[in-house]
Design a protein around this motif. Structure first.
Motif, PDB file in Angstrom:
ATOM      1  N   GLY A   1      -8.367  -0.539  -2.580  1.00 57.60           N
ATOM      2  CA  GLY A   1      -8.348   0.721  -1.853  1.00 57.60           C
ATOM      3  C   GLY A   1      -7.425   1.755  -2.450  1.00 57.60           C
ATOM      4  O   GLY A   1      -7.287   2.855  -1.896  1.00 57.60           O
TER       5      GLY A   1
ATOM      6  N   GLU B   1     -12.280  10.269  -3.233  1.00 55.67           N
ATOM      7  CA  GLU B   1     -13.449   9.420  -3.458  1.00 55.67           C
ATOM      8  C   GLU B   1     -13.737   9.439  -4.955  1.00 55.67           C
ATOM      9  O   GLU B   1     -13.323  10.376  -5.672  1.00 55.67           O
ATOM     10  CB  GLU B   1     -14.644   9.910  -2.651  1.00 55.67           C
TER      11      GLU B   1
ATOM     12  N   ASP C   1     -13.148  -2.179  -5.749  1.00 54.82           N
ATOM     13  CA  ASP C   1     -13.493  -0.784  -5.451  1.00 54.82           C
ATOM     14  C   ASP C   1     -14.496  -0.241  -6.464  1.00 54.82           C
ATOM     15  O   ASP C   1     -15.402   0.521  -6.112  1.00 54.82           O
ATOM     16  CB  ASP C   1     -12.228   0.083  -5.456  1.00 54.82           C
TER      17      ASP C   1
ATOM     18  N   ARG D   1       0.835  -1.196   0.000  1.00 53.76           N
ATOM     19  CA  ARG D   1       0.000   0.000   0.000  1.00 53.76           C
ATOM     20  C   ARG D   1       0.874   1.252   0.000  1.00 53.76           C
ATOM     21  O   ARG D   1       1.975   1.245   0.570  1.00 53.76           O
ATOM     22  CB  ARG D   1      -0.907  -0.009   1.227  1.00 53.76           C
TER      23      ARG D   1
ATOM     24  N   LEU E   1      -5.807  11.354  -0.446  1.00 50.77           N
ATOM     25  CA  LEU E   1      -7.054  10.598  -0.341  1.00 50.77           C
ATOM     26  C   LEU E   1      -8.124  11.193  -1.246  1.00 50.77           C
ATOM     27  O   LEU E   1      -8.212  12.416  -1.400  1.00 50.77           O
ATOM     28  CB  LEU E   1      -7.550  10.593   1.100  1.00 50.77           C
TER      29      LEU E   1
ATOM     30  N   SER F   1      -4.164   8.843   4.535  1.00 48.83           N
ATOM     31  CA  SER F   1      -3.992   7.419   4.251  1.00 48.83           C
ATOM     32  C   SER F   1      -5.222   6.693   4.766  1.00 48.83           C
ATOM     33  O   SER F   1      -6.053   7.273   5.476  1.00 48.83           O
ATOM     34  CB  SER F   1      -2.737   6.877   4.938  1.00 48.83           C
ATOM     35  N   ARG F   2      -5.329   5.438   4.443  1.00 45.75           N
ATOM     36  CA  ARG F   2      -6.492   4.656   4.871  1.00 45.75           C
ATOM     37  C   ARG F   2      -6.554   4.502   6.384  1.00 45.75           C
ATOM     38  O   ARG F   2      -7.570   4.089   6.922  1.00 45.75           O
ATOM     39  CB  ARG F   2      -6.475   3.286   4.194  1.00 45.75           C
TER      40      ARG F   2
ATOM     41  N   ALA G   1     -10.025   9.308   6.024  1.00 47.18           N
ATOM     42  CA  ALA G   1     -10.449   8.182   5.176  1.00 47.18           C
ATOM     43  C   ALA G   1     -11.931   7.865   5.323  1.00 47.18           C
ATOM     44  O   ALA G   1     -12.506   7.185   4.466  1.00 47.18           O
ATOM     45  CB  ALA G   1      -9.615   6.948   5.492  1.00 47.18           C
TER      46      ALA G   1
ATOM     47  N   PRO H   1     -12.123   7.491   1.137  1.00 47.03           N
ATOM     48  CA  PRO H   1     -11.574   6.181   1.520  1.00 47.03           C
ATOM     49  C   PRO H   1     -10.545   5.590   0.560  1.00 47.03           C
ATOM     50  O   PRO H   1      -9.989   4.526   0.851  1.00 47.03           O
ATOM     51  CB  PRO H   1     -12.824   5.297   1.562  1.00 47.03           C
ATOM     52  N   LEU H   2     -10.292   6.244  -0.573  1.00 45.71           N
ATOM     53  CA  LEU H   2      -9.374   5.673  -1.555  1.00 45.71           C
ATOM     54  C   LEU H   2      -8.047   6.429  -1.573  1.00 45.71           C
ATOM     55  O   LEU H   2      -8.018   7.660  -1.572  1.00 45.71           O
ATOM     56  CB  LEU H   2      -9.999   5.715  -2.952  1.00 45.71           C
ATOM     57  N   GLU H   3      -6.945   5.678  -1.596  1.00 47.69           N
ATOM     58  CA  GLU H   3      -5.617   6.281  -1.709  1.00 47.69           C
ATOM     59  C   GLU H   3      -5.292   6.463  -3.191  1.00 47.69           C
ATOM     60  O   GLU H   3      -5.482   5.548  -3.996  1.00 47.69           O
ATOM     61  CB  GLU H   3      -4.579   5.393  -1.028  1.00 47.69           C
TER      62      GLU H   3
END
Length: 749
Positions: free
Chosen positions: A700, A741, A666, A241, A739, A617-618, A623, A627-629
């Motif tokens: 993610g 969405e 995702d 990640r 981060l 970060s998550r 997040a 919620p997405l990196e």
């Protein structure tokens, strides 16, 4: 042998000549390039120098097509002035000329000098900000006459941290100087660990060494969240990640120490702070590391065992790792691994991030910071961090954010209380901040200010020239003379002018010398020629040889004759191979490789590496909303934003251009299918892209590619989403701590 028409079949006619140049784009390879020029003075071929031990006669896909750039119909050839009444802002590609009128160099330079004088008189010279980076990494083009000019003027200094400062400073905290395993020696490795290093895409002249090592039985392991060209060719690709690299390095340390795989002899002789590091590493169990990185605990253990148990093991670390909020600390942890295992002791082992510390140019002679004492300030000006350009251009005036803007002497521990006037004039060269600077919307708001006077020196219209008051035509590396080192090998090279610039394009040295004359600067140094500056950079002595360390054997005649000359320690790589950090004194405070940094401790910072998840970060509170990196990744066939406007290069990037790569899980959670139009967004901005499924991404994580905003559907690029937050070490950019969405917009491709 000199380069002449007898050297190659391509030059069969006596009207052809071969000129040795050096690719000055921001790449570790710094290739020797042979340019074939016809009798009319036109370049007709570019080729890699077969005599260069790293270039080896071939060029990357970007530069192999370089004449498309030199002779592009869209190239800016004459000085341009914004037409009266035309507002600053995005311009349609191909119609940018409609916003400008052609003027002479004399008219442009006289007007620019007059405006800079008036700005300095009304707001103070620090209200003038130069903005440049590595559009050219030649010594002269990157920083010579321009630095003299802005020092003498009293303009703000620019903290050029956007690309490599976090990693570079982290390396120096451990080793004192940026040296590394010679590129040619990677062929001797039995394990090559490419950590955040897309060798095949962005360091391609290392790849033949990797291939030779693999033919001799070596394994290639790649650690990278994205399945790059290199990762696709690896024996083992570990898709961790984003931003968790430091945790993995510390987890590897714990396994190495608990299983007795460290090299105690090397540790005792060459390192400082081992006991403290060993205690810290115990916190990073494989299970904890697996929870952060997305790996399995058994994989962490297997990686550590293979790395420590293989000799020689070569680590190629690149700068992507350090573009995270805790990126400097991550680099510190990673580069400690070869010291922990004693990998430096074996030829073909060790590590490479940058070799640039080996080239000890006489920068003071070239850049002349002493000229600041002749400025109205009578001191060095304040420093503005280039990663905080959006904030610096804020019409409300510059804030005093931590690390963003400091007095120049503060770096050496001297307190300063400099004034912070707003930026009233911006001079851009060697960069395209409208595309590459973080928090793009804030940057564009600043660039759009009617009261901001902006000059851009470039080859093409781009996201920054859309906001310029004056545009000045620049040269390619074929059209001026320069001297260059590298950050991926140990050769000094002379890049000789191969062709006359088209139209009225002019290099940096000429531009800032002419401006200095119009500003009334009387110092003789502003009349120095390119060759004068090269002699100063090399510190040529009375005997014609350089007086700089490891360059004492180099003369200008050697460089003209041979094109490239190795540094002193690299002159006999087989008889006397170069292996840094093996014995003797290391150029750190302790004289040893530093696991524990007294320097950081004195500043109240953690003297040992540790892992703290990034704010974006998550693992953070943000997040819950985003919620997405997001990986704002670089293209294989562009150099940051350079080459992105050329159709041939764009075709090579067509598959992922204007695409948002998503893990199928995702996408499914958001009702998105391959080819759907999507919006990616956060509080800083949004982009409209097309979904492209990519199951090799960690769940993610989404990925999009840096491009010119003016070539996208809505005039934005990935930096509409990135922030001006700075790294933990080196105050660099945190492009990969972002981060977002994503949602579906309703229409399909």
């Amino acid at each position: 042998m000199p380069y002449n028409c007898s050297m190659t079949a391509a030059a069969a006619s006596p009207t052809f000549r071969i000129v040795h140049t050096v690719c000055s784009h921001d790449c570790p390879d710094s290739c020797g390039v042979l340019v074939t020029v016809d009798g009319d003075g036109r370049a007709v071929k570019v080729a890699g120098d077969p005599a260069h031990p790293v270039t080896q006669g071939f060029l990357c896909g970007k530069v192999a097509k370089y004449l498309d750039r030199v002779y592009a119909p869209s190239r800016i050839l004459y000085p341009l002035k914004r037409k009266a009444g035309v507002a600053k802002g995005p311009l349609e590609r191909g119609r940018e000329h409609e916003a400008f009128e052609q003027v002479s160099w004399d008219e442009a330079l006289d007007a620019i000098a007059a405006r800079l004088k008036s700005v300095a008189a009304e707001f103070g010279p620090e209200s003038i900000l130069p903005y440049s980076y590595a559009g050219t990494i030649g010594v002269l083009g990157f920083g010579s006459m321009d630095r003299r000019f802005f020092h003498r003027l009293g303009a703000s200094q620019l903290d050029r941290t956007i690309c490599s400062e976090a990693g570079g400073e982290a390396w120096k905290l451990v080793y004192g100087k940026k040296l590394g395993t010679p590129t040619e020696d990677f062929r001797l490795a039995k394990l090559i660990l490419a950590w955040g290093a897309n060798i095949h895409g962005n360091n391609v002249h290392l790849w033949p060494m990797v291939e030779q090592a693999r033919r001799n039985g070596a394994r290639l392991i790649v650690i990278d969240p994205y399945r790059t060209r290199t990762a696709a060719l690896a024996d083992w690709h570990i898709a961790i990640r984003p931003g968790t690299d430091g945790a993995l390095a510390l987890g590897m340390m714990r396994v190495i120490l608990n299983e007795g795989l460290e090299d105690r002899e090397y540790i005792n002789e060459m390192t400082h702070g081992f006991e403290q590091l060993a205690e810290r590493a115990q916190e990073y169990t494989p299970e904890r590391v697996a929870a952060w990185t997305g790996m399995k605990a058994a994989e962490v253990e297997s990686l550590a065992r293979e790395y420590a148990g293989t000799r020689p093991a070569a680590l190629r670390l690149n700068y992507g790792v350090q573009r995270a909020e805790n990126g400097g600390t991550a680099v510190r942890a990673i580069v400690m691994l070869p010291a922990l295992t004693g990998a430096w002791k074996y030829r073909g082992g060790g590590a490479q991030l940058s070799t640039s510390g080996a080239f000890e140019w006489d920068e003071n002679a070239v850049r002349r910071p002493d000229l600041a004492m002749a400025s109205p300030l009578k001191r060095l000006a304040r420093t503005v961090n280039m990663c905080a350009l959006g904030e610096a251009l804020d019409a409300r005036g510059i804030g005093n954010r931590e690390q963003g803007i400091v007095g120049a002497e503060q770096r050496d521990g001297v307190e300063a209380s400099y004034s912070t006037p707003g930026v009233q004039a911006l001079f851009v060269y060697n960069s395209n901040p409208g595309a590459v600077a973080p928090n793009q919307n804030a940057v564009k708001r600043g660039l759009a200010r009617a009261d901001l006077f902006t000059v851009v020196h470039d080859l093409f219209f781009n996201d920054t020239t859309d906001y310029a008051d004056y545009i000045l035509p620049a040269t390619t590396f074929l059209e001026h003379t320069d001297v260059q080192g590298a950050y991926g090998h140990y050769f000094v090279q002379l890049s000789q002018k191969a062709i006359d610039p088209p139209g009225e394009a002019r290099p940096n040295v000429w531009l800032f010398g002419e401006l200095a004359r119009r500003m009334g600067f009387e110092e003789e140094c502003f009349r120095d020629s390119e060759m004068d500056l090269i002699r100063q950079a090399l510190a040529i002595g009375e005997d014609g040889h350089s007086t700089r360390p490891q360059m004492e054997h180099i003369t200008l005649e050697d460089l003209k004759e041979q094109g490239h000359v190795p540094l002193g320690f690299h002159r006999d790589p087989e008889g006397r191979p170069f292996q840094p950090y093996v014995s003797g004194t290391v150029p750190t405070q302790s004289g040893k490789v530093e696991f524990y940094s007294e320097k950081l401790a004195a500043r109240g910072l953690d003297p040992l590496p540790g892992f703290v998840p990034a704010t974006e970060s998550r693992f953070g509170e943000l997040a819950k909303r985003f919620p997405l990196e997001f990986l704002s990744r670089k293209a294989d066939n562009y150099m940051n934003s350079t080459f992105a406007n050329l159709d041939g290069h764009r075709k090579m990037e067509a598959r992922t251009s204007q695409r948002l790569e998503m893990h199928p899980a995702d996408a499914a959670a958001r009702g998105i299918s391959d080819g759907d139009a999507v919006r990616i967004w956060n509080d800083r901005g949004s982009l409209r892209l097309t979904a492209l499924m990519n199951a090799s991404l960690p769940a993610g994580v989404v990925a999009g590619k840096l491009d010119w905003g003016k070539l996208s559907a809505d005039g934005e690029n990935v930096n509409a989403l990135t922030s001006e937050r700075l790294t933990d070490i080196g105050a660099g950019a945190t492009f990969y701590s972002t981060l977002v969405e994503v949602d579906k917009t309703g229409s399909r491709e």
